[in-house]
Design an enzyme around this catalytic site. Structure first.
Site, PDB file in Angstrom:
ATOM      1  N   GLY A 241      15.428  76.776 130.044  1.00 11.88           N
ATOM      2  CA  GLY A 241      16.837  76.396 129.915  1.00 11.88           C
ATOM      3  C   GLY A 241      17.160  75.118 130.671  1.00 11.88           C
ATOM      4  O   GLY A 241      17.982  74.309 130.236  1.00 11.88           O
ATOM      5  N   GLU A 258      20.807  81.656 127.240  1.00  8.47           N
ATOM      6  CA  GLU A 258      20.710  83.042 127.686  1.00  8.47           C
ATOM      7  C   GLU A 258      19.363  83.142 128.386  1.00  8.47           C
ATOM      8  O   GLU A 258      18.336  83.310 127.751  1.00  8.47           O
ATOM      9  CB  GLU A 258      20.803  83.945 126.450  1.00  8.47           C
ATOM     10  N   CYS A 292      15.501  90.980 129.453  1.00 11.40           N
ATOM     11  CA  CYS A 292      16.213  90.114 130.399  1.00 11.40           C
ATOM     12  C   CYS A 292      17.239  90.937 131.173  1.00 11.40           C
ATOM     13  O   CYS A 292      17.673  90.526 132.249  1.00 11.40           O
ATOM     14  CB  CYS A 292      16.831  88.916 129.704  1.00 11.40           C
TER      15      CYS A 292
HETATM   16  C1  UN1 Z   1      17.007  90.457 126.007  1.00 13.87           C
HETATM   17  O1  UN1 Z   1      16.302  91.095 126.796  1.00 13.87           O
HETATM   18  O2  UN1 Z   1      16.765  89.251 125.769  1.00 13.87           O
HETATM   19  O3  UN1 Z   1      21.067  94.765 126.529  1.00 13.87           O
HETATM   20  C2  UN1 Z   1      18.116  91.047 125.223  1.00 13.87           C
HETATM   21  C3  UN1 Z   1      19.893  94.891 126.162  1.00 13.87           C
HETATM   22  C4  UN1 Z   1      19.556  94.548 124.749  1.00 13.87           C
HETATM   23  C5  UN1 Z   1      19.324  93.087 124.575  1.00 13.87           C
HETATM   24  C6  UN1 Z   1      18.383  92.481 125.560  1.00 13.87           C
HETATM   25  N1  UN1 Z   1      20.652  94.951 123.889  1.00 13.87           N
HETATM   26  O4  UN1 Z   1      19.011  95.301 126.908  1.00 13.87           O
END
Ligand code: UN1
Length: 504
Positions: A241, A258, A292
């Site tokens: 990023g 993100e 994430c």
């Molecule tokens: C991600 O890890 O990039 O909230 C997205 C969550 C999932 C999306 C994760 N709905 O864990």
């Protein structure tokens, strides 16, 4: 032929990816399940990307004039196609990303959900009307399609994150050019094939509304630097990023970032520990700690620390680890060897900082010599060290203690990332403080649920090094449109704003 080869080809052909594509080039695609080679794909050159973006721009010029509800109809049909192929696509996600079957299916369900959301949205791309200070005038806001949307996605959600972006972008009147992670290009080709199948039977949509570019860094850079790409929506590491953001800003393009998370769960003395154990377990070890939103830090009140950690260790010891496609397994492999090395080096640094490590070792190496399965780790730390503050994309849960809620919130916020956070507490004063302006500084703040597994209806994203972007639900669609402010004079006079007189 390896085991993965045997099972994956029928899946791919069912989803519309031809056999020839699988051996067309030099990009090796491996399954994290057993390290087997799944395909050798051709990659797109920088010149190819240029051509593809130009094609997307041509599609834009046509698609922007198609009424939004009609655009929604295309996404409705795509959602139907996803429903029909949920099993096959979910299984392919498991092969390519290594997540357990239910999570692969869950990811496709997120795609279906965002399609449904986007269909409704296609009749709700609302602008405001605004009271004008001038008589006989009115003001309004109109939202227009933005242009080509470039989507860069990561291996861990190889299809859902594209769908969050694509469903909204397309309903908002924009074509999409998708650069999937080089670790998970097959799922991208499958989504593209499914989309094309729907597009082919849809009256009035231009070709090239959705395209995929396959490749590594230079392919991504070509997309990022192309001035026809109006929005670059990138999901991945903070390091990525940091490069993408300034490059796009340099040409005054838009970004939606993100990036990394370092998500914490606070467990207060009043917490329902049964809920807390279950919530932490799913968020910390689900997807082998490679979301994430995975819980990476546990900030627990000293009075319940011993009990909670003991219960977590018991649960960790009972975790079924293994082939993600075998029913019952809850923890699949890490994506590759470099993820494994990253985990081991984080554990070594944590030990050097005085951390006490439980678990974390490689398992099943005999059965899967070319894949990397690990026992998720719990690491009891003395404080929030440099290692704890760094996001390691692996199942490591660092445990820290606190005595006052202010201290817990300060610890929660004292990391560079700001994606997701949660508190387990039944004390209203604490939970409301946590959700207030002086509480969690993350884009996602939860009470009595874990940090991961967000629904698509809310805006998804976070602050600080997480990048500030918001995708998916709520009003995230605005990132995919441009706003025009319109002032209309329906009088016979020409009064100027701010009362200025300019008469000759
Ligand atoms: C991600 O890890 O990039 O909230 C997205 C969550 C999932 C999306 C994760 N709905 O864990």
């Amino acid at each position: 032929m390896t085991q993965s080869d045997v099972s994956i080809r029928p899946l791919l052909s069912r989803l519309g990816v031809s056999e020839a594509v699988l051996s067309a080039g030099n990009l090796n695609v491996r399954s994290p399940i057993d390290g087997a080679n799944l395909a050798k794909l051709a990659t797109h050159s920088v010149a190819d990307v240029d051509t593809i973006v130009k094609q997307a721009q041509t599609a834009f010029l046509a698609w922007r004039s198609v009424p939004a509800p009609r655009r929604g109809e295309l996404i409705r049909l795509f959602g139907e196609a996803l429903r029909a192929e949920k099993e096959a696509l979910g299984e392919l996600v498991s092969y390519e990303a290594g997540k357990i079957r239910v999570e692969g299916l869950g990811e496709v369900q997120e795609m279906i959900d965002i399609c449904d959301f986007a269909v409704g949205l296609s009749r709700q791309l609302y602008g405001l009307t605004i009271a004008s200070e001038r008589p006989g005038h009115r003001m309004l806001e109109t939202w227009h399609p933005l242009g080509v949307v470039g989507v860069i996605s990561a291996f861990n959600f190889p299809v859902a994150v594209w769908a969050w972006n694509a469903a909204l972008a397309i309903v908002c009147g924009n074509p999409v050019v998708w650069k999937p992670s080089e670790k998970t290009p097959l799922t991208a080709l499958a989504c593209q094939a499914l989309f094309e199948r729907v597009l082919a039977n849809f009256d009035g949509a231009p070709a090239n509304l959705s395209q995929v570019v396959i490749g590594e860094r230079d392919t991504g850079e070509a997309l990022v630097d192309n001035p026809l790409v109006a929005l670059v929506s990138a999901t991945g590491s903070t390091r990525m990023g940091r490069e993408v953001g300034p490059r796009v800003a340099q040409r005054f393009g838009r970004v939606l970032l993100e990036l990394g998370g370092n998500n914490a769960v606070i467990v207060a003395p009043t917490a329902d520990l049964d809920l807390a154990v279950r919530g932490i377990l799913f968020a910390a070890v689900g997807t082998a700690g490679q979301r994430c939103t995975s819980t990476r830090r546990l900030i627990v009140h000293s009075s319940v620390r011993e009990q909670l950690v003991a219960r977590l260790k018991k649960a960790y010891a009972a975790l079924p680890i293994g082939n993600p496609l075998t029913a019952g397994n809850l923890v699949g492999p890490l994506v590759d060897e470099s993820a494994f090395k990253g985990m081991q080096s984080a554990l070594a640094s944590a030990r050097e900082e005085g951390g006490v490590v439980f678990g974390g070792e490689r398992v099943l190496a005999d059965q899967f010599p070319n894949a990397f399965y690990v026992k998720p780790a719990i690491v009891e730390m003395k404080g929030q060290s440099a290692t704890v503050r760094h996001e390691t994309f692996a199942p490591i849960l660092y445990v820290l203690s606190y005595d006052t809620i202010d201290e817990a919130i300060a610890l929660q916020n004292d990391v560079p990332q700001g994606l997701s956070s949660a508190i387990f507490s039944n004390d209203l004063r604490e939970t409301e403080t946590f959700l207030s302006a002086v509480g969690s500084d993350c884009g996602i703040a939860n009470v009595n649920i874990g940090t991961s597994g967000a629904e698509i209806g809310g805006a998804f994203g976070g602050e600080k090094e997480t990048g500030g972007g918001r995708e998916s639900g709520s009003d995230s669609w605005r990132a995919y449109m441009r706003r025009a402010t319109n002032t209309i004079n329906y009088s016979r006079e020409l009064p100027l704003a701010q009362g200025i007189r300019f008469d000759v």
